[in-house]
Design an enzyme around this catalytic site. Structure first.
Site, mmCIF file in Angstrom:
data_model
loop_
_atom_site.group_PDB
_atom_site.id
_atom_site.type_symbol
_atom_site.label_atom_id
_atom_site.label_comp_id
_atom_site.label_asym_id
_atom_site.label_seq_id
_atom_site.Cartn_x
_atom_site.Cartn_y
_atom_site.Cartn_z
ATOM 1 N N SER A 98 0.662 0.363 -1.826
ATOM 2 C CA SER A 98 0.107 1.080 -2.972
ATOM 3 C C SER A 98 1.282 1.474 -3.848
ATOM 4 O O SER A 98 2.425 1.487 -3.374
ATOM 5 C CB SER A 98 -0.614 2.340 -2.454
ATOM 6 O OG SER A 98 -0.848 3.260 -3.496
ATOM 7 N N TYR A 154 -1.529 9.837 3.066
ATOM 8 C CA TYR A 154 -1.598 8.505 2.436
ATOM 9 C C TYR A 154 -0.209 8.050 1.994
ATOM 10 O O TYR A 154 0.195 6.909 2.249
ATOM 11 C CB TYR A 154 -2.547 8.590 1.231
ATOM 12 C CG TYR A 154 -2.918 7.268 0.618
ATOM 13 C CD1 TYR A 154 -3.848 6.430 1.226
ATOM 14 C CD2 TYR A 154 -2.371 6.859 -0.595
ATOM 15 C CE1 TYR A 154 -4.220 5.219 0.639
ATOM 16 C CE2 TYR A 154 -2.738 5.659 -1.180
ATOM 17 C CZ TYR A 154 -3.665 4.841 -0.555
ATOM 18 O OH TYR A 154 -4.016 3.650 -1.141
HETATM 19 P P1 NAD Z 1 -12.820 0.238 0.159
HETATM 20 O O1 NAD Z 1 -13.277 1.546 0.668
HETATM 21 O O2 NAD Z 1 -13.585 -0.456 -0.907
HETATM 22 O O3 NAD Z 1 -12.607 -0.790 1.360
HETATM 23 C C1 NAD Z 1 -11.959 -0.430 2.544
HETATM 24 C C2 NAD Z 1 -12.557 -1.203 3.677
HETATM 25 O O4 NAD Z 1 -11.822 -0.870 4.875
HETATM 26 C C3 NAD Z 1 -14.017 -0.861 3.940
HETATM 27 O O5 NAD Z 1 -14.788 -2.048 4.068
HETATM 28 C C4 NAD Z 1 -13.978 -0.093 5.249
HETATM 29 O O6 NAD Z 1 -15.140 -0.246 6.050
HETATM 30 C C5 NAD Z 1 -12.759 -0.695 5.908
HETATM 31 N N1 NAD Z 1 -12.214 0.186 6.951
HETATM 32 C C6 NAD Z 1 -12.000 1.508 6.886
HETATM 33 N N2 NAD Z 1 -11.530 1.972 8.053
HETATM 34 C C7 NAD Z 1 -11.432 0.889 8.869
HETATM 35 C C8 NAD Z 1 -11.005 0.711 10.204
HETATM 36 N N3 NAD Z 1 -10.597 1.753 10.951
HETATM 37 N N4 NAD Z 1 -11.015 -0.531 10.731
HETATM 38 C C9 NAD Z 1 -11.445 -1.588 9.992
HETATM 39 N N5 NAD Z 1 -11.878 -1.478 8.733
HETATM 40 C C10 NAD Z 1 -11.865 -0.251 8.179
HETATM 41 O O7 NAD Z 1 -11.308 0.509 -0.321
HETATM 42 P P2 NAD Z 1 -10.271 -0.378 -1.159
HETATM 43 O O8 NAD Z 1 -9.950 0.405 -2.381
HETATM 44 O O9 NAD Z 1 -10.715 -1.771 -1.278
HETATM 45 O O10 NAD Z 1 -8.990 -0.247 -0.204
HETATM 46 C C11 NAD Z 1 -8.414 -1.344 0.485
HETATM 47 C C12 NAD Z 1 -6.936 -1.077 0.665
HETATM 48 O O11 NAD Z 1 -6.299 -1.015 -0.615
HETATM 49 C C13 NAD Z 1 -6.583 0.221 1.388
HETATM 50 O O12 NAD Z 1 -5.505 0.006 2.267
HETATM 51 C C14 NAD Z 1 -6.157 1.130 0.249
HETATM 52 O O13 NAD Z 1 -5.276 2.144 0.670
HETATM 53 C C15 NAD Z 1 -5.475 0.124 -0.649
HETATM 54 N N6 NAD Z 1 -5.314 0.557 -2.030
HETATM 55 C C16 NAD Z 1 -6.412 0.886 -2.779
HETATM 56 C C17 NAD Z 1 -6.213 1.295 -4.078
HETATM 57 C C18 NAD Z 1 -7.360 1.685 -4.941
HETATM 58 O O14 NAD Z 1 -7.119 2.283 -5.998
HETATM 59 N N7 NAD Z 1 -8.601 1.376 -4.589
HETATM 60 C C19 NAD Z 1 -4.923 1.372 -4.628
HETATM 61 C C20 NAD Z 1 -3.834 1.024 -3.833
HETATM 62 C C21 NAD Z 1 -4.046 0.619 -2.529
#
Ligand code: NAD
Length: 260
Positions: A142, A155
């Site tokens: 991130s 985080y």
């Molecule tokens: P999201 O909530 O849409 O998807 C996350 C997925 O991870 C979900 O399907 C959830 O069921 C799954 N998950 C959660 N805990 C889990 C576990 N213990 N085991 C297996 N699966 C699990 O979120 P997203 O925004 O798509 O996030 C995905 C990644 O991107 C994360 O690592 C997040 O930190 C990172 N990220 C997101 C953003 C943002 O702004 N959305 C920015 C930077 C980084």
């Protein structure tokens, strides 16, 4: 396009948001996919979408914080497709509190999922990549792998830790022809972010519109959200890179938030 034809990729958190977009982009490039998620319905829905575009995928129920589940799930993907070429460690959650109110159990849960999950998945995947003498490890970091924000001690600590894990894997993996890199997105409108907007508004005492304008997009060059597809394109680039020149790096995809 078939940049990833023959490539077998395992993506965690692929039942939603960024992980799903990566899985679909990989499938469009000819990859076969292991769709791993704790949310079985989400994983099954991603598999259906992949099948609709004529590619192959299996859904795997996996809690990335559970060592046995990670081992079992990784073996299931390798058994189905015969190899693992690309790991995308992406599953994640968000919990925000000021530190004085942050329950230690919630801090631990965040570290277990983001950092412990990345460690366990790496260990399970390199077991296949090292004997193959090839592989690409991709971690979802991130902008918070490089920068800090209030309320996000767990985080930010976890996402900074992922850089250390990936850089170590670049060195350890090199002699096995395995490369390792981190993608660092800015804010992307997924369920993970939609949940934070009202939470941060309450905790910071500002409106939801101000959370978006004055917190999330404040330091972008154009006040735009990054999209799941922007992140997916970056993952395709890393998975398909033709040499190991690209290793030990982090790529920030964030509309200019954090240049460096
Ligand atoms: P999201 O909530 O849409 O998807 C996350 C997925 O991870 C979900 O399907 C959830 O069921 C799954 N998950 C959660 N805990 C889990 C576990 N213990 N085991 C297996 N699966 C699990 O979120 P997203 O925004 O798509 O996030 C995905 C990644 O991107 C994360 O690592 C997040 O930190 C990172 N990220 C997101 C953003 C943002 O702004 N959305 C920015 C930077 C980084």
């Amino acid at each position: 396009m078939s940049e990833l034809r023959g490539n077998v990729a395992l993506v965690t958190g692929a039942g939603s948001g960024i992980g799903r977009a990566i899985a679909l982009a990989f499938a469009r490039q000819g990859a076969r996919l292991g769709i791993c998620d704790i949310n079985e319905a989400g994983a099954a829905a991603t598999v259906s979408q992949i099948e609709e575009i004529g590619a192959e995928a299996i859904a795997v129920s996996m809690d990335v914080a559970d060592e046995a589940a990670v081992e079992r799930g990784t073996e299931a993907v390798a058994a189905r497709f015969g190899r693992i070429d690309t790991m995308v460690s992406n599953a994640g959650i968000q919990i925000v509190h000021p530190i004085e109110e942050f329950p230690y159990a919630e801090f631990r849960r965040m570290i277990d999922i983001h950092l412990g999950g990345a460690f366990l998945l790496t260990k399970a995947c390199v077991r296949h990549m090292y004997p193959q003498r090839s592989g690409s490890l991709i971690y979802m970091g991130s902008v918070h792998s490089h920068r800090a924000s209030p309320l996000k001690s767990a985080y930010v600590a976890a996402k900074h830790g992922i850089l250390g894990l990936s850089r170590t894997m670049a060195i350890e993996g090199a002699k096995h022809n395995v490369r390792s890199n981190v993608i660092c997105p800015g804010f992307v409108r997924t369920p993970l972010v939609d949940k934070q907007i009202p939470e941060q508004a309450e905790k910071l005492g500002i409106s939801e519109a101000d959370v978006i304008a004055k917190v999330m997009l404040k330091d972008t060059v154009d006040a735009e959200f990054t999209t799941p597809e922007d992140v997916a394109d970056t993952a395709v680039f890393l998975a398909g890179f033709r040499s190991n020149a690209f290793t030990g790096q982090s790529i920030t995809v964030s509309h200019g938030w954090h240049m460096g």
